[in-house]
Design a protein around this motif. Structure first.
Motif, PDB file in Angstrom:
ATOM      1  N   TYR A 587       0.845  -1.207   0.000  1.00  0.00           N
ATOM      2  CA  TYR A 587       0.000   0.000   0.000  1.00  0.00           C
ATOM      3  C   TYR A 587       0.878   1.253   0.000  1.00  0.00           C
ATOM      4  O   TYR A 587       0.564   2.246  -0.656  1.00  0.00           O
ATOM      5  CB  TYR A 587      -0.917   0.042   1.222  1.00  0.00           C
ATOM      6  CG  TYR A 587      -1.985  -1.036   1.285  1.00  0.00           C
ATOM      7  CD1 TYR A 587      -2.422  -1.716   0.145  1.00  0.00           C
ATOM      8  CD2 TYR A 587      -2.566  -1.369   2.512  1.00  0.00           C
ATOM      9  CE1 TYR A 587      -3.401  -2.703   0.230  1.00  0.00           C
ATOM     10  CE2 TYR A 587      -3.561  -2.333   2.594  1.00  0.00           C
ATOM     11  CZ  TYR A 587      -3.964  -3.011   1.463  1.00  0.00           C
ATOM     12  OH  TYR A 587      -4.936  -3.976   1.547  1.00  0.00           O
ATOM     13  N   TRP A 592      -1.347   4.227  -1.206  1.00  0.00           N
ATOM     14  CA  TRP A 592      -2.691   3.975  -0.699  1.00  0.00           C
ATOM     15  C   TRP A 592      -2.672   4.101   0.823  1.00  0.00           C
ATOM     16  O   TRP A 592      -1.618   4.045   1.464  1.00  0.00           O
ATOM     17  CB  TRP A 592      -3.176   2.569  -1.089  1.00  0.00           C
ATOM     18  CG  TRP A 592      -3.337   2.353  -2.578  1.00  0.00           C
ATOM     19  CD1 TRP A 592      -3.158   3.285  -3.577  1.00  0.00           C
ATOM     20  CD2 TRP A 592      -3.691   1.136  -3.242  1.00  0.00           C
ATOM     21  NE1 TRP A 592      -3.397   2.717  -4.805  1.00  0.00           N
ATOM     22  CE2 TRP A 592      -3.720   1.403  -4.643  1.00  0.00           C
ATOM     23  CE3 TRP A 592      -4.001  -0.157  -2.801  1.00  0.00           C
ATOM     24  CZ2 TRP A 592      -4.052   0.420  -5.590  1.00  0.00           C
ATOM     25  CZ3 TRP A 592      -4.320  -1.133  -3.748  1.00  0.00           C
ATOM     26  CH2 TRP A 592      -4.347  -0.844  -5.117  1.00  0.00           C
ATOM     27  N   THR A 593      -3.848   4.234   1.413  1.00  0.00           N
ATOM     28  CA  THR A 593      -3.930   4.322   2.868  1.00  0.00           C
ATOM     29  C   THR A 593      -3.701   2.941   3.475  1.00  0.00           C
ATOM     30  O   THR A 593      -3.659   1.933   2.761  1.00  0.00           O
ATOM     31  CB  THR A 593      -5.318   4.808   3.308  1.00  0.00           C
ATOM     32  OG1 THR A 593      -6.262   3.763   2.990  1.00  0.00           O
ATOM     33  CG2 THR A 593      -5.719   6.100   2.601  1.00  0.00           C
ATOM     34  N   LYS A 594      -3.623   2.902   4.809  1.00  0.00           N
ATOM     35  CA  LYS A 594      -3.450   1.618   5.510  1.00  0.00           C
ATOM     36  C   LYS A 594      -4.615   0.675   5.258  1.00  0.00           C
ATOM     37  O   LYS A 594      -4.504  -0.539   5.430  1.00  0.00           O
ATOM     38  CB  LYS A 594      -3.343   1.873   7.013  1.00  0.00           C
ATOM     39  CG  LYS A 594      -1.987   2.348   7.465  1.00  0.00           C
ATOM     40  CD  LYS A 594      -1.368   1.258   8.307  1.00  0.00           C
ATOM     41  CE  LYS A 594       0.046   1.613   8.707  1.00  0.00           C
ATOM     42  NZ  LYS A 594       0.797   0.423   9.104  1.00  0.00           N
ATOM     43  N   SER A 599      -4.995   7.055  -2.050  1.00  0.00           N
ATOM     44  CA  SER A 599      -5.060   8.357  -1.368  1.00  0.00           C
ATOM     45  C   SER A 599      -5.459   9.442  -2.358  1.00  0.00           C
ATOM     46  O   SER A 599      -5.294   9.290  -3.574  1.00  0.00           O
ATOM     47  CB  SER A 599      -3.686   8.686  -0.768  1.00  0.00           C
ATOM     48  OG  SER A 599      -2.756   8.862  -1.822  1.00  0.00           O
TER      49      SER A 599
END
Ligand code: SF4
Length: 617
Positions: A587, A592-594, A599
């Motif tokens: 991620y 990308w977020t967690k 994002s």
């Protein structure tokens, strides 16, 4: 833009309206074609949360920018829809001639929407498109259907059609053209739910390229590179019928529902056996000199008369490994049945292996299986199950739902034995012994697909972009990203995945795109990589909009808790230990977020800011 037709055909089966529409120019620049058009248009056309088997779902059939040209191995075509098997994105890829014929008819893709009141087929030419009653075709198998259409419209007809399995809404039914299939994710099921039996095309070659002279020179370079490549020469001789020689040796040939990585008596299913005893012919896709489809016939024994234009590697595995059978004759018969009935061989074989293990564990008994003894090696029971699945008869009705739903129906702990990711059954590579391949299943936006980002580094020892330790985990997150993005940009072509084994050259591909279209940016590999990344991100957003997140990015429990038993291969004892660490790293690389959501920074950077409101919702 030359190279693409710039038009698509919208066919509404509810209203009977047929319309030719222009492709948005910005979409053509941002997504180029093929798979890029698939996700771009599916995303904008489909409302979230619809039932995939309702009239609200749409079916996109797409060729690629280079489809129908003299370039080699680029005339494959794709299907995009929402999967009735997974509820996520469906992407499936097929060969033969249909994609080229669609281009000749003057379209880059077709959008089928709505639902016909009764069975119909579509007949398309360059000047005309009509919807016809398919009362005479409904119930016919895929071979009979294509023969019927050829008799009616002539031998120059090419059709994509469904078989009886899709008519019965088996959730992993395929779309078949020639003897090639768009097998994965239930694309045929969506076609069946629309009462659409076939799309038949008659059209003559007629493609305008921006710079035909430069293009022809590039084709020559491509052909010269093929001929000089050992991987190509092997593929031309054997297709994928020897891949089991490699995977079995590596200990990643899944056996007995993914308990072992090697099959006993392997020699009986070696590639050379197929060639020596059963091969009767060779065929290929439009404009591909590899002709890697190998036809096989059985001439004696209980399966005498079976003839298949296959099996290729995945089907060789699907009808041996899951039930630990080494009977090639049964494999050929099973492959023929699946092609005729219109079933995805991977999901079919996987679901059958699941049922065999449930029988062994006592979760299913003879009363549940309509009297069939699902004991390892019993290939006649496998053949019987294929027929039952396609007709949704007895136990077949449960297995026709796919392993995830079948496990929920059966209960008694059956979930532990369902080998799928996001509801899509796992294919012929054991994740514990080829972990980038396994993590590709985890993060693929269609579920457990080997071709979403094939880890050629682990199976064939490719060193692009670097050497890879196949047992490493989060350390290889960059490789998974690389493979997925590269696959995405190749599929704007649509380039065949197999070319990756022949030292496929992105530079030639980029130049071909530029010569075909006149868009110089397409020759820039950085630009293409960005397009690949954009495609994967938008596919992820499609799934996020459907409610998917980190929770579904996982593997069957067996992969995380049981050591692989390879029968003395190097992967013995391997497990996936650090899934969370891998996901964090993957991620992070993707931006990308967690939770696995692209994002806002990443989406804006990729020119996808317009989806941000959907994500917030
Ligand atoms: S390599 Fe085989 S599957 Fe790929 S395009 Fe050529 S003939 Fe078709």
């Amino acid at each position: 833009m030359a190279g693409i037709t710039g038009r698509f055909l919208r066919i509404n089966l509810s209203t009977g309206e047929i319309r030719s529409e222009s492709i948005d120019e910005q979409v053509a620049m941002d997504f180029i074609g093929g798979r890029g058009f698939g996700i771009s248009y599916l995303y904008r056309e489909l409302a979230p949360d619809i039932d995939p088997l309702s009239e609200h779902n749409k079916l996109l059939l797409l060729n690629g920018v280079l489809g129908g040209t003299a370039a080699q191995s680029v005339s494959r075509w794709m299907v995009y829809t929402k999967s009735p098997l997974t509820g996520a994105l469906a992407r499936s890829c097929a060969g033969a001639d249909f994609g080229a014929w669609l281009k000749f008819a003057g379209y880059d893709f077709i959008i089928v929407e709505g639902k016909a009141e009764r069975p119909v087929y579509v007949h398309l030419t360059r000047d005309n498109c009509q919807i016809h009653d398919a009362g005479d075709l409904w119930g016919k198998n895929t071979k009979e259907t294509q023969e019927w259409l050829s008799q009616r419209y002539g031998i120059n007809t090419r059709a994509a059609c469904i078989g009886p399995a899709a008519e019965k809404l088996v959730r992993y039914a395929a779309i078949v053209t020639g003897r090639r299939t768009a097998g994965r994710c239930g694309t045929g099921t969506v076609m069946g739910s629309k009462n659409l039996k076939a799309i038949a095309i008659n059209a003559e070659r007629n493609i305008q390229l921006h710079d035909p002279v430069a293009f022809q020179q590039l084709v020559k370079e491509q052909i010269d590179a093929y001929k000089a490549n050992k991987g190509y020469l092997h593929h031309e001789e054997y297709g994928t019928t020897t891949t089991q020689d490699i995977t079995n040796d590596l200990g990643i040939f899944p056996v007995q529902n993914y308990r072992y990585g090697r099959i006993n008596d392997y020699e009986k299913i070696a590639g050379e056996e197929y060639k020596r005893k059963f091969r009767v012919g060779q065929f290929g896709c439009y404009s591909c000199m590899a002709t890697c489809g190998m036809a096989h016939s059985v001439t004696s024994g209980p399966y005498a008369g079976a003839h298949s234009e296959g099996p290729e590697y995945e089907s060789i595995w699907a009808f041996t490994g899951p039930i630990e059978s080494t009977n090639i004759e049964a494999t050929i018969a099973a492959d023929q049945l699946c092609d005729d009935l219109g079933l995805d061989t991977i999901s079919t074989g996987n679901c059958i292996g699941f049922a065999f293990e449930l029988y062994e564990k006592g979760i299913l008994n003879k009363g549940d299986t309509d009297g069939l003894e699902l004991t390892y090696g019993n290939h006649s029971a496998m053949i019987a199950l294929i027929k039952k699945i396609a007709s949704r008869e007895g136990i077949g009705d449960i297995l026709a739902e796919g392993s995830k739903r079948a496990a929920a129906t059966i209960g008694k702990g059956a979930e532990a034995y369902a080998m799928h990711v996001k509801g899509l059954e796992m294919p012929a590579y054991e994740p514990r012994g080829a972990k980038s391949q396994g993590f590709n299943y985890v993060t693929s936006n269609i579920g457990a697909s080997h071709n979403y980002g094939y880890a050629r580094q682990e199976v064939f020892g490719a060193v692009i972009p670097r050497e890879v330790d196949r047992f490493a985990e989060e350390e290889n997150a960059d490789i998974v990203v690389y493979n997925q993005d590269r696959t995405a940009f190749k599929e704007v072509g649509v380039v065949c995945e197999f070319t990756g084994g022949w030292g496929w050259l992105p530079e030639i591909f980029g130049k071909m795109l530029a010569a075909a279209t006149g868009v110089e940016q397409f020759a820039d590999i950085d630009y293409l990589e960005r397009v690949g990344e954009r495609i994967v991100n938008l596919e992820r957003v499609f799934n996020v909009r459907e409610g998917f997140n980190r929770e579904q990015d996982t593997l069957p429990r067996r992969m995380l808790s049981e050591p692989l038993l390879t029968r003395r291969a190097p992967g013995d004892g391997q497990m996936v230990k650090n899934l969370d660490k891998f996901l964090d790293r993957y991620y992070q690389i993707r931006g990308w977020t967690k939770e696995g959501v692209p994002s806002s920074e990443k989406l804006n950077e990729l020119g996808l800011g317009y989806v941000l409101n959907d994500i917030k919702r």
